[in-house]
Design an enzyme around this catalytic site. Structure first.
Site, PDB file in Angstrom:
ATOM      1  N   LYS A   1     -29.019   8.366  32.182  1.00 32.99           N
ATOM      2  CA  LYS A   1     -28.621   9.579  32.215  1.00 32.99           C
ATOM      3  C   LYS A   1     -28.030  10.314  30.921  1.00 32.99           C
ATOM      4  CE  LYS A   1     -25.894  12.914  33.653  1.00 32.99           C
ATOM      5  NZ  LYS A   1     -24.457  14.098  35.158  1.00 32.99           N
TER       6      LYS A   1
ATOM      7  N   LYS B   1     -32.997  10.828  33.379  1.00 34.22           N
ATOM      8  CA  LYS B   1     -32.150  12.693  33.221  1.00 34.22           C
ATOM      9  C   LYS B   1     -31.630  12.664  31.741  1.00 34.22           C
ATOM     10  CE  LYS B   1     -28.403  15.026  35.142  1.00 34.22           C
ATOM     11  NZ  LYS B   1     -27.220  15.245  35.335  1.00 34.22           N
TER      12      LYS B   1
HETATM   13  C1  PBG Z   1     -22.952  15.954  36.540  1.00 32.25           C
HETATM   14  C2  PBG Z   1     -24.028  17.160  36.693  1.00 32.25           C
HETATM   15  C3  PBG Z   1     -24.966  17.554  35.548  1.00 32.25           C
HETATM   16  C4  PBG Z   1     -26.846  17.616  35.834  1.00 32.25           C
HETATM   17  C5  PBG Z   1     -26.270  16.807  37.212  1.00 32.25           C
HETATM   18  N1  PBG Z   1     -25.072  16.423  37.718  1.00 32.25           N
HETATM   19  C6  PBG Z   1     -24.865  18.014  34.538  1.00 32.25           C
HETATM   20  C7  PBG Z   1     -23.525  16.634  33.171  1.00 32.25           C
HETATM   21  O1  PBG Z   1     -23.474  15.497  33.477  1.00 32.25           O
HETATM   22  O2  PBG Z   1     -22.994  17.323  32.788  1.00 32.25           O
HETATM   23  C8  PBG Z   1     -27.402  18.590  35.832  1.00 32.25           C
HETATM   24  C9  PBG Z   1     -28.250  18.992  36.079  1.00 32.25           C
HETATM   25  C10 PBG Z   1     -29.289  20.421  35.454  1.00 32.25           C
HETATM   26  O3  PBG Z   1     -28.879  20.080  33.965  1.00 32.25           O
HETATM   27  O4  PBG Z   1     -30.004  20.693  36.300  1.00 32.25           O
HETATM   28  N2  PBG Z   1     -22.007  15.193  35.907  1.00 32.25           N
END
Ligand code: PBG
Length: 331
Positions: free
Chosen positions: A202, A256
């Site tokens: 991520k 992601k």
């Molecule tokens: C939280 C989380 C995020 C997303 C999914 N879980 C945001 C972040 O890490 O700031 C993003 C999903 C999206 O942008 O559609 N940990």
């Protein structure tokens, strides 16, 4: 594989592109409804559907509406739904206790959906950002997101989700050691069948912007997440993260954001052969929707093409806000 084509005109690759039938016959990849996981936003109240401005077509749903969404997903053949709770500033706290409350929004929605649509797989995020007063995924102390105390809290959050009947837990926090800690806590508590889909690779990304609006974290967020989410410059590191999470007990891994990181999806699949998912995140959805609404691109085709790209890159499935629209198109 290095295919060598005989010279023209012996080889005329256009022969195989001439008709829809031929193109279908030689298609290397396919996208089906069972590849889709639908992320939805839940909020308090009853019979409420509140638009998320930066994500046209996406709403925050009260629990009863979330149940309706799950029914709709089931009718469309979508196998899984992923819950993200919206928390207003007044309910965000430093200790994030709401995260492991048995009756928090996410757990209420899980129970409601599992009892109304038992066959629907319900997934939820593990991370503190929907509950923290800082908007961060972990506890902020002295300017640092502390790792080990955060992991303890995440374990409590995951156990509460398992108690509520969750099928798939997606740790999205990027703390070190959380997969192993959550896996062993689940085993000890008798939740051996809960699937862990780790957000293993991520990245600290600008493409999460609209999501943070949707869950109410934008206003709260202080600074950025670069001390725990990955640097977009790195690819080998993603392989190390995936190897680690699989070794700690992840059943599936996620990359992601999605489209800007297709190289990571391909490498992950080729290297590990594990169930591999991509999250086409909020900013990716917003870009396609915004361009389509301006008449600059064909939104439906851009949606279908972007989702096929994930299959081509080796993904087994995709978390996407387009899930119901794509499912309808596939019918
Ligand atoms: C939280 C989380 C995020 C997303 C999914 N879980 C945001 C972040 O890490 O700031 C993003 C999903 C999206 O942008 O559609 N940990």
């Amino acid at each position: 594989m290095h295919p060598v084509l005989p010279p023209f005109p012996t080889s005329r690759p256009r022969r195989l592109r001439r008709t829809a039938g031929l193109r279908a016959l030689v298609a290397e990849h396919s996208l089906t409804v069972s590849d889709l996981i639908w992320p939805i936003f839940v909020r308090d109240g009853e019979d409420v559907e509140e638009p998320v401005t930066s994500m046209p077509g996406v709403h925050r749903l009260s629990v009863d509406r979330a149940v309706e969404a799950a029914r709709e997903a089931a009718d469309l053949g979508i196998p899984a739904i992923c819950l993200f709770p919206y928390t207003g500033p007044e309910r965000r706290t430093a200790d994030c206790a709401e995260a492991w409350s048995a009756d928090n929004l996410s757990n209420r929605a899980t129970r409601a959906i599992k009892s109304a649509v038992p066959g629907m797989l319900v997934m939820a995020d593990v991370a503190l950002d929907p509950y923290s007063d800082t908007g961060h995924d972990g506890f902020l102390r002295g300017g640092t997101i502390v790792n080990d105390d955060t992991v303890e809290a995440l374990v409590k959050q995951a156990l509460a989700q398992a108690e509520a009947g969750i099928d798939i837990i997606g740790p999205s926090d990027m703390m070190d050691g959380r997969i192993g800690a959550i896996r062993s806590a689940l085993e000890r508590a008798g939740h051996q069948d809960v699937v862990l889909m780790s957000y293993a690779a991520k990245y600290a990304s600008a493409f999460y912007g609209p999501f943070r609006d949707a869950v109410g974290a934008s206003g709260a967020l202080k600074g950025d997440k670069r001390t725990y989410q990955m640097d977009p410059a790195n690819s080998d590191e993603a392989m190390r993260m995936i190897a680690r999470d699989l070794a700690e007990g992840a059943d599936a891994v996620m990359v992601k954001p999605g489209l800007p990181y297709l190289d990571i999806c391909r490498r992950a699949k080729d290297t590990f052969g594990a169930p591999t998912y991509a999250y086409q995140v909020s900013g990716e959805y917003a870009m396609i929707m915004a361009a389509a609404q301006n008449g600059w691109i064909d939104g439906e085709r851009a949606m279908a093409e972007s989702l096929m790209a994930f299959k081509r890159a080796g993904c087994d499935g995709i978390l996407t806000y387009f899930a119901p629209a794509m499912a309808r198109l596939l019918r």
